[in-house]
Design a protein around this motif. Structure first.
Motif: not given
Length: 165
Positions: A130-144
């Protein structure tokens, strides 16, 4: 006529005059059928106000069809439907408000959101996943947002942060 048969005494329901669908995606949700007939020489705009739908529409974008033909809102005040006409009024999804939003950024965020559960599963699910998933969404949003930034709005030069008048 047999009076024991109650169906013989009930008149068939009248045909609705208007179908109102206030939900832009689920058209059947909260749909209302209006049976109130048009008054003689009554326009669509006056009719919608009389049956209380004009106020309920607010600022939301609606499409009106008269017997299957789309009618622009500018003509509602002049259009007088014939008896038996069917009016469909339904909300539609409309976005952007002429702010030139980037649809590619929306598609990229959808891709990040779709791929995020796979990242969580890779880390074994549970709390760590769950932490990895949340981190991926956060980082992905920042990259986008870095690669496809949202539009910058023009600001007045006399208003800046920290200034008071």
């Amino acid at each position: 006529m047999d009076l024991s048969d109650s169906r013989a005494l009930v008149a068939p329901p009248a045909r609705p005059v208007l179908s109102f669908s206030p939900h832009p995606i689920l058209l059947a949700q909260d749909r209302e059928l209006v049976y109130e007939p048009f008054l003689p020489n009554e326009t669509l705009a006056v009719y919608l106000a009389r049956v209380g739908l004009l106020d309920r529409m607010g600022n939301q974008y609606f499409v009106l069809t008269l017997d299957g033909r789309r009618l622009p809102r500018t003509l509602w005040a002049n259009c007088r439907p014939k008896p038996g006409a069917l009016v469909n009024l339904y909300a539609v999804v409309r976005g952007g408000d002429d702010q030139k939003k980037n649809p590619l950024a929306t598609v990229a965020m959808i891709a990040v959101s779709v791929f995020a559960p796979q990242v969580g599963a890779y880390f074994g699910g549970g709390f760590v996943g769950g932490l990895a998933q949340a981190g991926f969404i956060l980082a992905g949003g920042m990259v986008v947002n870095q690669l496809l930034p949202p539009p910058m709005h023009l600001q007045r030069s006399d208003h800046s942060l920290g200034q008071t008048s």
